[in-house]
Design an enzyme around this catalytic site. Structure first.
Site: not given
Ligand code: SDX
Length: 430
Positions: A306, A364
């Site tokens: 998140h 989720d």
């Molecule tokens: C919702 O914003 C909100 O409040 C949203 C929400 C709401 O109520 O409105 O809470 C609802 O959208 C919840 C989130 C649902 N999405 C997912 O579950 C999809 C999977 N999660 C990721 O795509 C990700 O965690 C996000 C999109 C939720 C957040 O992404 P960020 O904040 O942009 O973080 P990032 O992509 O920069 O990740 C930081 C690091 C990265 O590694 P590095 O590049 O630093 O090496 O963490 C890794 C990412 O690769 N990472 C993951 C991961 N999520 C982040 N690695 C593996 N699996 C994951 N799920």
């Protein structure tokens, strides 16, 4: 809000920038005069360090895993209240008295039907259209039926439009589901409470009576509370930006639904269940954990991570408890998907990669298991998220419209394209 200032040194010059502090959470540096004073923009794609607005509605402490609606902890609202009480709280800022709650329930209930001509609107879709595609279109189309509540400068029209959307989005969601499965639409039955009415519109058939399971209705009502609002997430920011141009509220909410559909946002509940089905067995979990950690593999654990929570999403804890409650009520002793989810969470939370990046289950991760057990197909999961989030979008849109300092949102950019060059004719091009 207390005022202080900080100096920002740019080259040989220092600029004083006001610092504003809220009631709780990080303070902000007001950079609204930065460009005028320095000729420079700030740069923050994804808005990881940018507050786009001031708000009094929802507060998240990502490090502590805290979520407050108008100051009330989500755990207490989910435990003791119902969804329409949360709607009142988000819209008006206080928990309703008994009289206010009864009046609010009555006002919402009286708007649950949609113009009957909207039924023809659905006929234009293929039966296998994704219900989110139908919802984007149908909610946007409401502005074509309710011209008397599209003047955003009129407080009464804003209130009517708000009531209409809170009341009609569930009806449209149920219609999208019924159309998808080829069953006749079921009209709302106003003697039922909000969520029972929705369940009946989704699962009743003309051929027999339908009795609402109160345990499932209570569980879904709680799920709606958990999804109602969440600060300036992507879809809420979309609604605010659309609303800043003066677009009518129905169009703004349709824009929010479109944004919510993405798998990185509200579409994650659908993607998370599909991921659990793809994993198929707890023995396959290590392979998927390795994929999630592999920089060269775009795979991510859906329902994990998140932007704000760097601790357990408090909603996920309540969702997991609700999953157990619903499975027990339905006599589902061991759901293989739940077993996979629990084992996947256990392994991930002990894995250095997830610990270091502070990746925890989000709202989720468990919702799909519960919704599937209730009888909803996977493609309806994000629609249910939209039903719940409609009130949050409206409350945030209303706060923006009623902010006297509100202006159209218009971000700038860092331009790295071609500088001026002269046109060449086709003959001159090589
Ligand atoms: C919702 O914003 C909100 O409040 C949203 C929400 C709401 O109520 O409105 O809470 C609802 O959208 C919840 C989130 C649902 N999405 C997912 O579950 C999809 C999977 N999660 C990721 O795509 C990700 O965690 C996000 C999109 C939720 C957040 O992404 P960020 O904040 O942009 O973080 P990032 O992509 O920069 O990740 C930081 C690091 C990265 O590694 P590095 O590049 O630093 O090496 O963490 C890794 C990412 O690769 N990472 C993951 C991961 N999520 C982040 N690695 C593996 N699996 C994951 N799920």
């Amino acid at each position: 809000m207390s005022a202080a200032s900080t100096s920002v040194k740019i080259g040989d010059n220092s600029q004083e920038m006001p610092v504003k502090s809220g009631t709780v959470g990080p303070s902000v540096i007001d950079i609204s005069k930065l460009y005028a004073q320095t000729g420079m923009f700030t740069y923050d794609p994804g808005f990881t360090s940018t507050a786009a607005c001031e708000s009094k509605i929802t507060y998240i402490d990502g490090d502590e895993g805290v979520l407050l609606y108008r100051g009330f902890p989500i755990e207490q609202l989910a435990e003791h209240g119902d969804f329409l009480e949360t709607c009142y709280l988000l819209l008006y800022g206080e928990l309703p008295t008994a009289a206010q709650k009864s009046d609010f329930d009555y006002r919402v209930t009286r708007h649950t039907m949609v113009h009957d001509q909207m039924q023809r609107f659905f006929q234009g879709f293929r039966r296998d259209a994704h219900p989110m595609a139908v919802m984007v279109a149908a909610v946007g189309a409401l502005s074509a039926f309710y011209h008397d509540s599209t003047d955003i400068t009129d407080a009464h029209q804003r209130m009517i439009a708000s009531m209409r959307m809170i009341a009609k989005v569930p009806t449209l969601a149920a219609m999208a589901y019924k159309y998808h499965i080829g069953q006749p639409f079921v009209y709302p039955l106003n003697e039922l409470d909000y969520t029972s009415n929705f369940l009946r519109m989704c699962f009743a058939v003309p051929a027999e009576d339908y009795k609402v399971n109160q345990v499932l209705s209570r569980a879904l009502d709680r799920i709606f509370i958990l999804h109602a609002d969440h600060e300036q997430n992507a879809s809420t920011s979309t609604v605010r930006l659309a609303g800043s141009s003066g677009a009518n509220p129905f169009a703004c909410i349709a824009a929010g639904i479109a944004c919510l559909w993405g798998p990185a946002h509200g579409g994650a509940n659908e993607a998370a269940l599909k991921m659990l089905e793809e994993i198929g067995h707890v023995d396959n979990i290590p392979k998927f954990i390795a994929k999630a950690k592999d920089k060269n593999d775009p795979f991510r654990l859906m329902g994990f991570g998140h932007r704000v929570y760097k601790n357990y999403d408090p909603r996920a804890k309540i969702m997991q408890k609700t999953a157990h409650e619903v499975l027990a009520e339905l006599g589902i002793k061991d759901d293989p998907l739940l077993d996979i989810a629990i084992e996947l969470e256990r392994i991930a939370l002990h894995d250095e990669y997830f610990i270091e990046k502070k990746l925890y289950p989000n709202v989720d991760f468990y919702s799909g298991i519960t919704l599937k057990a209730m009888g909803f197909p996977t493609e309806m999961f994000t629609v249910l998220f939209a039903v719940a989030r409609t009130v949050g979008w409206i409350a945030q849109w209303k706060e923006m419209i009623e902010d006297p300092s509100q202006k159209i949102g218009r971000p700038r950019q860092l331009y790295t394209g071609a500088t001026r060059r002269e046109y060449t004719t086709t003959a001159q091009r090589r």
